[in-house]
Design a protein around this motif. Structure first.
Motif, mmCIF file in Angstrom:
data_model
loop_
_atom_site.group_PDB
_atom_site.id
_atom_site.type_symbol
_atom_site.label_atom_id
_atom_site.label_comp_id
_atom_site.label_asym_id
_atom_site.label_seq_id
_atom_site.Cartn_x
_atom_site.Cartn_y
_atom_site.Cartn_z
ATOM 1 N N GLN A 234 -86.581 47.781 -28.628
ATOM 2 C CA GLN A 234 -87.666 47.349 -27.748
ATOM 3 C C GLN A 234 -88.951 48.094 -28.067
ATOM 4 O OE1 GLN A 234 -86.354 47.812 -23.681
ATOM 5 N NE2 GLN A 234 -84.605 46.435 -23.940
ATOM 6 N N TYR B 103 -92.422 46.324 -29.319
ATOM 7 C CA TYR B 103 -93.704 46.490 -28.636
ATOM 8 C C TYR B 103 -94.756 47.040 -29.599
ATOM 9 C CZ TYR B 103 -97.086 47.457 -24.958
ATOM 10 O OH TYR B 103 -98.225 47.460 -24.174
ATOM 11 N N CYS C 87 -98.736 41.095 -24.546
ATOM 12 C CA CYS C 87 -97.442 40.905 -23.887
ATOM 13 C C CYS C 87 -96.738 39.731 -24.569
ATOM 14 C CB CYS C 87 -97.623 40.639 -22.397
ATOM 15 S SG CYS C 87 -98.978 39.490 -22.014
ATOM 16 N N ILE D 50 -91.929 41.032 -21.986
ATOM 17 C CA ILE D 50 -92.385 42.414 -21.990
ATOM 18 C C ILE D 50 -93.853 42.394 -21.575
ATOM 19 C CG2 ILE D 50 -92.898 42.384 -24.474
ATOM 20 C CD1 ILE D 50 -91.914 45.346 -24.509
ATOM 21 N N LYS E 279 -95.639 47.650 -21.014
ATOM 22 C CA LYS E 279 -94.431 47.927 -21.813
ATOM 23 C C LYS E 279 -93.157 47.901 -20.976
ATOM 24 C CE LYS E 279 -93.772 51.809 -24.243
ATOM 25 N NZ LYS E 279 -94.024 52.886 -25.229
ATOM 26 N N THR F 188 -89.956 45.912 -19.457
ATOM 27 C CA THR F 188 -89.150 44.778 -19.929
ATOM 28 C C THR F 188 -88.511 44.056 -18.745
ATOM 29 O OG1 THR F 188 -87.289 46.285 -20.289
ATOM 30 C CG2 THR F 188 -88.684 45.785 -22.182
#
Length: 393
Positions: A14, A18, A28, A56, A60, A62
């Motif tokens: 993740q 990002y 996003c 997301i 940041k 999720t």
């Protein structure tokens, strides 16, 4: 051995995802791909008419957006900050109305939004609007291939899961060959081999084993006798006969990860023509193995194999490329194909499966799963490949 990908590794994925969004100046993102959601969250689900999405936000954080029937399931298994759910679909209010609320609350309005698909896509009766129809974003940017590209190079943990898949595919195939005798139907043989291999696997691995796909299996897919000349035949429930050419497949999913083991076998005996084409196929696979190394384009493997097939005078009998990447999907990019210039890197996992097909005689294809290493490749599947070992007695 841990029979799953750890929470730590999933959170690292993740973070990397990002970071890529930031590099592309995307604030996003929204994802609908089942495979990519699983890769980024560890949440495995069955897509139906009920939309499931991952997003997301600009901070940041999720999120998973799921139907109510998946809410507790997602909270138990998904590594995300928030789980949101909605009532059944069809319902009095469309799921995308609820999704709009969650995206706006998460700060998507007026932002640059990345998406893998502009709306949820399902073949099971779902009908609904695209995200761009209800979200007031600054811009929408396709990020369709980002997570797939993240999945190309496997981590050590992913490689171990693929190796575990290979072990149980090997057992399933051993049983398939053992039961491949004249007078028995392909369904009878494959059911028995698959069932016995699965029982051995779950008894050995215990309750920590989660397939997230198929358990151990071995099959013919209808590639029995003359039907084996069709590369992607379907099960015909044929009876095996002495002298038949068989093209097989075997594997086991382990926490969603695949491998591929395929062999060309013969029922009790093979004639000179069968042996001739078998040896051509075998040598083509050997050439492919020698061509796999880091720093080289995937197309090089196909070039070398096609060069050999042309020299052998069988290029007209070739109907598909030499192989493909494999991991969470049975077929992934990149490919051993003339049109794929992707540079091979350590950690990539491929199938190697050059094949030739002769109507009236049969198909000839081995497939092995291999890992690209720092100085070449490592064979992950290990079932015998030689002609003598492929006779079913």
């Amino acid at each position: 051995m841990l029979l799953a990908i750890s929470k730590k590794e999933i959170l690292e994925r993740q973070e990397k995802f990002y970071g890529i969004l930031q590099e592309k100046q995307i604030d996003c993102a929204v994802l609908f791909s089942v495979t990519d959601i699983f890769y980024l969250t560890g949440f495995h689900f069955h897509p139906t008419e009920r939309p499931v999405g991952f997003f997301i936000d600009p901070n940041k954080q999720t999120h998973l957006f799921v139907p109510a029937l998946e809410h507790e399931h997602a909270e138990e298994f998904a590594h995300v900050n928030f789980v949101h759910s909605y009532p059944e679909y069809p319902g009095l209010r469309h799921p995308m109305e609820y999704f709009k609320d969650e995206l706006n609350q998460a700060g998507f309005e007026g932002k640059t939004v990345g998406y893998d698909s502009i709306g949820y896509g399902s073949s099971m009766g779902y009908r609904g609007p695209a995200v761009s129809e209800f979200l007031s974003a600054k811009d929408f940017v396709s990020i369709k291939w980002i997570v797939e590209e993240m999945r190309v190079v496997k981590s050590p943990a992913e490689v171990e899961l693929i190796k575990e898949s290979c072990r149980w595919g090997n057992l399933a195939h051993r049983l398939l060959q053992k039961y491949s005798k004249p007078g028995f139907s392909e369904i009878e043989i494959t059911s028995k081999a698959s069932s016995e291999a699965t029982m051995a696997m779950i008894e050995t691995l215990g309750p920590d084993y989660k397939p997230h796909g198929s358990t151990a299996y071995a099959l013919f897919r209808g590639q029995v006798g003359e039907m084996s000349a069709f590369p992607h035949a379907v099960t015909q429930n044929l009876l095996l006969k002495k002298g038949d050419t068989l093209v097989t497949g075997a594997a086991a999913d382990v926490w969603g990860y695949h491998s591929e083991l395929e062999r060309t076998m013969f029922v009790q005996e093979a004639n000179s023509e069968q042996e001739k084409y078998f040896k051509i196929m075998y040598e083509a696979q050997e050439i492919a193995f020698k061509s796999i190394r880091p720093g080289v384009p995937c197309s090089t493997v196909e070039q070398e194999v096609q060069k050999y097939f042309k020299e052998a005078g069988v290029e007209n009998l070739v109907h598909h490329h030499t192989g493909h990447s494999i991991g969470l999907l049975g077929h992934e990019a990149p490919f051993f194909d003339l049109g794929d210039e992707t540079i091979m890197q350590p950690g990539m996992v491929f199938t190697v499966e050059p094949g030739i097909y002769i109507r009236g005689l049969g198909g000839f294809r081995h497939s092995d799963t291999v890992l690209v290493t720092e100085d070449g490749m490592e064979m992950l599947t290990y079932y015998p490949r030689d002609f003598a070992s492929m006779i079913c007695y």
